[in-house]
Design a protein around this motif. Structure first.
Motif, PDB file in Angstrom:
ATOM      1  N   THR A 145       0.831  -1.201   0.000  1.00 44.10           N
ATOM      2  CA  THR A 145       0.000   0.000   0.000  1.00 44.10           C
ATOM      3  C   THR A 145       0.866   1.251   0.000  1.00 44.10           C
ATOM      4  O   THR A 145       1.853   1.321   0.729  1.00 44.10           O
ATOM      5  CB  THR A 145      -0.864   0.041   1.270  1.00 44.10           C
ATOM      6  OG1 THR A 145      -1.291  -1.283   1.558  1.00 44.10           O
ATOM      7  CG2 THR A 145      -2.063   0.933   1.091  1.00 44.10           C
ATOM      8  N   GLU A 193      -5.208  -1.075  -4.113  1.00 39.93           N
ATOM      9  CA  GLU A 193      -6.489  -0.743  -3.477  1.00 39.93           C
ATOM     10  C   GLU A 193      -6.722  -1.564  -2.222  1.00 39.93           C
ATOM     11  O   GLU A 193      -7.852  -1.957  -1.915  1.00 39.93           O
ATOM     12  CB  GLU A 193      -7.635  -0.932  -4.475  1.00 39.93           C
ATOM     13  CG  GLU A 193      -7.750   0.246  -5.418  1.00 39.93           C
ATOM     14  CD  GLU A 193      -7.495  -0.149  -6.855  1.00 39.93           C
ATOM     15  OE1 GLU A 193      -7.952  -1.236  -7.229  1.00 39.93           O
ATOM     16  OE2 GLU A 193      -6.843   0.615  -7.585  1.00 39.93           O
ATOM     17  N   SER A 253      -5.061  -6.612  -5.866  1.00 42.21           N
ATOM     18  CA  SER A 253      -5.392  -5.434  -6.679  1.00 42.21           C
ATOM     19  C   SER A 253      -4.877  -5.575  -8.101  1.00 42.21           C
ATOM     20  O   SER A 253      -4.719  -4.575  -8.810  1.00 42.21           O
ATOM     21  CB  SER A 253      -4.791  -4.143  -6.084  1.00 42.21           C
ATOM     22  OG  SER A 253      -5.101  -3.986  -4.752  1.00 42.21           O
ATOM     23  N   ALA A 271     -13.725  -3.253  -6.764  1.00 42.06           N
ATOM     24  CA  ALA A 271     -13.382  -2.576  -8.016  1.00 42.06           C
ATOM     25  C   ALA A 271     -14.154  -3.188  -9.178  1.00 42.06           C
ATOM     26  O   ALA A 271     -14.124  -4.396  -9.387  1.00 42.06           O
ATOM     27  CB  ALA A 271     -11.883  -2.693  -8.270  1.00 42.06           C
ATOM     28  N   TYR A 323      -9.669   6.890  -7.929  1.00 40.86           N
ATOM     29  CA  TYR A 323      -9.432   6.259  -6.632  1.00 40.86           C
ATOM     30  C   TYR A 323      -8.606   7.178  -5.735  1.00 40.86           C
ATOM     31  O   TYR A 323      -7.941   8.098  -6.212  1.00 40.86           O
ATOM     32  CB  TYR A 323      -8.748   4.909  -6.794  1.00 40.86           C
ATOM     33  CG  TYR A 323      -9.636   3.859  -7.430  1.00 40.86           C
ATOM     34  CD1 TYR A 323      -9.260   3.240  -8.603  1.00 40.86           C
ATOM     35  CD2 TYR A 323     -10.850   3.497  -6.851  1.00 40.86           C
ATOM     36  CE1 TYR A 323     -10.059   2.278  -9.196  1.00 40.86           C
ATOM     37  CE2 TYR A 323     -11.658   2.541  -7.438  1.00 40.86           C
ATOM     38  CZ  TYR A 323     -11.266   1.935  -8.612  1.00 40.86           C
ATOM     39  OH  TYR A 323     -12.060   0.990  -9.186  1.00 40.86           O
ATOM     40  N   GLY A 326     -14.864   6.155  -4.856  1.00 43.51           N
ATOM     41  CA  GLY A 326     -13.492   5.673  -4.909  1.00 43.51           C
ATOM     42  C   GLY A 326     -12.551   6.496  -4.053  1.00 43.51           C
ATOM     43  O   GLY A 326     -11.406   6.118  -3.822  1.00 43.51           O
TER      44      GLY A 326
END
Lengths: 296, 377, 326
Positions: free
Chosen positions: A121, B40, B78, B104, B228, B253
């Motif tokens: 992330t 994500e 993701s 998504a 996003y 998003g």
């Protein structure tokens, strides 16, 4: 006109970052004749070191920012030297293909290892230097952009001095011209190569920190695309040629910025590769490079 | 004779005990595919937390059809290409009764054909692109779709924020972004607004200076960014650095803590539409918030978590009404879902297997997400 | 009948048989087998370029994507009109699929020509980078073609891929590459790799060999792409990026550049391993990368690079002693 000038400034700032990375590629190629694929990931590690150190420093101060930057540069210099010693040195006499593959492996290791250790992330990079914006004749200049340009220029001038004004710099140039002859006159190849790697990695780290400063979202895969573009820049300018790398990076940064602001922005990445292919086909020596005959 | 009879009885007894035990242990497996890592990850982990909470609560209340529910979760990182593989694995190896996922739209579009081909019902918690449920009769969702969401922000921008000249900055790499942009534009233009300039970017882009400079030169009152959270935060930052102070607004998003972490002060005074807000003051929502906080160390559930929760609840409810885990009974029960009260509102499946639900508009204020208003279709 | 031909026909027959009974086999295993077959095609075709001809290509995924999109365009856009509303008979579908796959291969071969010709005078790292660049350019182009879905990709591709198709093409690929390389003409590939200047000196047109290698390799990569598209049912440009090219390169290196049985084994291993390691999927790429580095340091010839022919002959001799030795 204002938009044009603003884009010019944006391109300059982007080009400066590409330059810092490109310099590392070009120096290593000059001395070792191989492309260090892992270089883009050293850039990433630099950003992460800057992140971790920056979190503990007071935000928004020049002192705090400098400490983070220097810590990243030092850390990556060591990383670069270690990688060379551990992985590239044993293969020095092997065919280039093998070393290339090793470099790819090293690059993947840093990327996915980074994902494992830091998580995939994106993280928010702290504002390590003071943040400010100036308006000059309708153009907005941000402190971050200014810092990028200033630091990059200082580092490049420093590099020129190191390469042309010091003993080890001369040794570097000697090795890049003819390693065997250099050894004959007493140059310690191992030391020179380690120094080159260390220097190149430190510059990449600086690039990483400055990149993260302007685009404060860092993740372990952040080096892949800027690394490729910086590499194109190095080739554009003439690989092995230091001012060439800077010039190539500048041109690429400009072109990319203007394409980005136009209707064709989604072709942006393709432009960089098209330039790469074009240069390799029509002028493989690059803009400033000397064409050396391919050794058989 | 007696010896054989006794051993026979003993064998029968053992067999019945064993079968009773195994029947009691046989679980109803529900599969989940989510983006637990990668770009994500914020969405995936939120959604997963909500889903897990729902399953745990259902199990505590006795499970479904007298059996406990087992949630089998796989991470699609993701990434493209992973969803179809793991969904196939969930269906053929783990033999799940239904599939929950994904957030998504692009990954939902990837997995849906597999679920449809293998006749396994799939409920997407929060994919808003209309194409997802169009894949087939086994594909459902529990959230509103982009044709509606686009109009929400178009109306809000025009009527509440009083913006007339707007720019759009769209990501070409996501089905969600492209779809939402299209519907926003339709409504905004129909209401008399003007889309002055449209710029594009690709997923993973970090530098938007070029696009923003072009937008600045065009002179707009606001910028619509249907993307996003990672890119939205960077866009806001760079816009502010270019002294573009007009409001930015987007869709669901945007909702992730990283928006504020990365965006900082740049996202103050920005708006986005989403499915629910933990600040809505109804007993159902507040009770959910309390239970979620208790389960997850005081974290407040966001829209993805709430929808993840509702998707699981709707699936379990359908299995209950079907009275079996066989198809097409569960699918038919899902299609007949009527007036199901969830934490994100009432779910009634229409003929396209989409529910009609209200949206909420959120403002970023003082470093927090603040509920502004609710918008009904 | 020559041995390779027998092997080819045998494989096709077995593949047909497996496909025929596929309803009785666990779909998950079928999936893994399909994946293995596709990877064999990719690895063996790349091996012709990288391993036998010594052209280090990092853009193989680009050819795969050209094949995938071309074949999908035919079945998705032209298919419904050609087959009619009822979807056509199995034979019609099969024919359409064959045409689509061949078209995919041809399209990729053209791309191979486009990439191969300019790359000719480049060596080593430069060549690697140009092929990488071409791969990325192909990706960006597809991202911008809205008719094929653009960045969102193409959905709704019909599920035509079966074990029969995959393994028929896999067998064809291996057959072609092996026969090509073993032939007198094929010696030219190896000569080009060994010493280009000497080869030119004895009159070999190394340029032509390099192009042929690229084109043939690209053709099969395109066919693999078509099979992939009709297997995953959804394709996106970013699924065929640099990382995918690297995955194929790893198979070639692991198998030993220029060793076809080794490369096949490597393809099988590297397809099965991630499935087996799904529990530790997060470590997969890290393990790959360490493997690459360690391999280069310790055994640059590859892990599976054995002289299989010699092993086979020795085995035969052990099992069937010649003469009447007692």
């Amino acid at each position: 006109m204002t938009e044009f000038t603003q884009q010019l400034l944006n391109g300059l700032s982007l080009g400066a970052i590409y330059a810092l990375i490109a310099l590392g590629y070009t120096m290593v190629y000059g001395v070792l004749r191989f492309i260090n694929f892992a270089h883009s990931d050293v850039f990433m590690v630099g950003a992460f070191i800057g992140y971790f150190v920056g979190e503990h420093m007071p935000h928004g101060t020049v002192g705090g920012g400098m400490v983070s930057l220097l810590a990243a540069m030092l850390g990556c210099a060591i990383l670069g030297i270690v990688i060379e010693k551990l992985v590239y040195r044993p293969l020095r006499d092997c065919p280039t293909l093998n070393v290339l593959i090793t470099a790819i492996g090293m690059s993947l290791f840093l990327e996915y290892g980074g994902q494992l250790v830091f998580g995939a992330t994106p993280r928010a990079f702290p504002q390590i230097f003071p943040a400010k914006t100036f308006a000059v004749h309708g153009i907005i200049v941000s402190m971050n952009q200014l810092i990028v340009i200033i630091v990059a220029t200082v580092l490049m001038v420093g590099l020129q001095f190191a390469v042309y004004g010091t003993k080890i710099g001369t040794a570097m140039r000697a090795v890049s011209l003819n390693p065997k002859a250099a050894q004959l006159v007493g140059v310690n190849i191992d030391v020179v190569i380690s120094f080159t790697f260390g220097l190149g990695s430190a510059l990449a780290a600086a690039g990483g920190v400055l990149y993260a400063l302007n685009y404060p979202s860092i993740d372990p895969l952040m080096g892949v695309v800027p690394g490729l573009k910086a590499f194109v820049a190095a080739i554009l300018g003439g690989i092995g040629n230091i001012p060439g790398a800077a010039l190539g990076a500048l041109i690429l940064g400009m072109v990319e910025t203007f394409v980005d602001g136009s209707r064709f922005s989604t072709y942006k990445d393709a432009i960089a590769f098209a330039i790469l292919i074009g240069i390799l086909l029509f002028r493989p020596a690059g803009l400033l490079g000397r064409f050396t005959a391919e050794k058989v | 004779m007696i010896r054989i009879k006794r051993s026979l009885v003993a064998a029968l007894a053992a067999l019945s005990v064993l079968s009773a035990a195994s029947l009691a242990q046989e679980t109803v497996k529900i599969g989940e595919y989510a983006s637990l890592t990668g770009k994500e990850a914020a969405f995936g982990t939120s959604s997963h937390n909500g889903t897990l909470l729902a399953i745990e609560e259902a199990n505590a209340a006795g499970g479904v059809l007298g059996r406990q529910i087992e949630l089998v979760t796989e991470d699609d990182q993701s990434k493209q290409g992973e969803s179809s593989t793991i969904v196939k694995k969930l269906i053929s190896r783990d033999k799940v009764v239904g599939i929950l996922g994904e957030v998504a739209s692009m990954r939902s579009l990837e997995a849906a054909p597999i679920c449809q081909a293998y006749k396994t019902p799939m409920i997407s918690p929060s994919s808003t692109n209309p194409k997802v449920t169009q894949i087939g009769s086994y594909i459902f969702r529990v959230c509103f779709i982009d044709p509606f969401q686009g109009t929400v922000m178009a109306k809000f921008a025009k009527d509440t924020l009083k913006l007339h000249r707007v720019a759009m900055l769209t990501s070409v790499s996501s089905a969600y972004s492209v779809g939402l942009a299209k519907y926003f534009k339709e409504r905004f233009l129909a209401d008399g607004g003007e889309i002055v300039i449209e710029q594009k970017f690709t997923e993973g882009d970090k530098d938007f200076n070029a696009q923003l400079t072009a937008i600045k030169a065009a002179g707009v009152d606001g910028i619509f960014v249907p993307g996003y959270y990672t890119e939205a935060a960077l866009i806001a930052k760079q816009a502010r650095e270019l002294e573009m102070m007009m409001p930015l607004f987007g869709g669901d998003g945007w909702e992730a803590p990283e928006l504020i972490e990365i965006g900082g002060t740049a996202v103050e005074g920005c708006y986005y539409s989403t499915h629910y807000s933990p600040q809505v003051d109804t007993p159902k929502v507040q009770s959910f918030v309390t239970r979620y906080k208790a389960r997850y160390d005081g974290k407040v559930p966001d829209a993805m978590a709430a929808l993840g929760y509702d998707s699981a609840m709707v699936m379990i409810d359908a299995i209950k009404r079907a009275g079996t885990t066989e198809e097409p009974a569960v699918r038919n029960a899902l299609a007949a879902t009527n007036g199901f009260e969830g934490v994100t509102g009432t779910t009634t499946m229409d003929k396209d297997r989409n529910p009609t639900k209200a949206a909420v508009v959120i403002e970023v204020k003082d470093g927090k997400f603040k509920f502004v208003q609710s918008v009904s279709p | 009948m020559p041995k390779p031909l027998i092997a080819l026909l045998a494989t096709v027959l077995v593949a047909f048989g497996v496909s025929y009974y596929s309803d009785h086999i666990d779909p998950y295993y079928l999936d893994v087998l399909t994946d293995i077959g596709i990877n064999i095609i990719l690895a063996v075709s790349l091996n012709l370029v990288n391993g036998y001809t010594g052209q280090f290509s990092l853009g193989h995924a680009g050819f795969m994507s050209v094949g995938a999109y071309t074949s999908a365009a035919i079945t998705v856009l032209a298919g419904p009109r050609l087959l009619g509303d009822d979807g056509g008979t199995a034979l019609q579908q099969g024919l359409l699929f064959l045409v689509a796959l061949l078209a995919g291969g041809l399209g990729a071969a053209l791309a191979g020509l486009a990439v191969g010709i300019p790359s000719l005078r480049l060596k080593g790292d430069y060549l690697a980078l140009v092929t990488l660049g071409f791969g990325e350019i192909i990706r960006v182009i597809f991202q911008n073609v809205d008719a094929l879905g653009g960045a969102l990709g193409l959905n709704g591709i019909p599920n035509y891929t079966t074990i029969f198709w995959v393994y028929t093409f896999a067998a064809l690929t291996v057959f072609t590459v092996v026969c090509l390389v073993r032939s007198t003409y094929g010696r030219g590939f190896i000569a080009t790799q060994d010493d280009e200047i000497a080869s030119e000196a004895v009159g070999l047109n190394t340029t032509r060999y390099k192009i042929v290698a690229f084109v043939v390799g690209a053709f099969f990569a395109g066919a693999a792409g078509g099979l992939y598209g009709h297997f995953k049912l959804t394709i996106t440009p970013s699924g065929f990026d640099f990382t995918k090219s690297i995955e194929i390169v790893v198979m070639v290196i692991l198998g030993g550049m220029g060793n076809t049985p080794g490369v096949i084994l490597a393809a099988i291993l590297l397809t099965v391993l991630p499935e087996v390691l799904r529990a530790v999927d997060q470590y997969r790429m890290v393990i790959y990368s360490v493997l690459l580095v360690v391999l280069m340091l310790v055994r640059p010839r590859g892990l599976f690079n054995f002289d299989y022919a010699a092993i086979f002959t020795r085995l035969k001799r052990k099992l069937m002693p010649a003469g009447g030795a007692r």
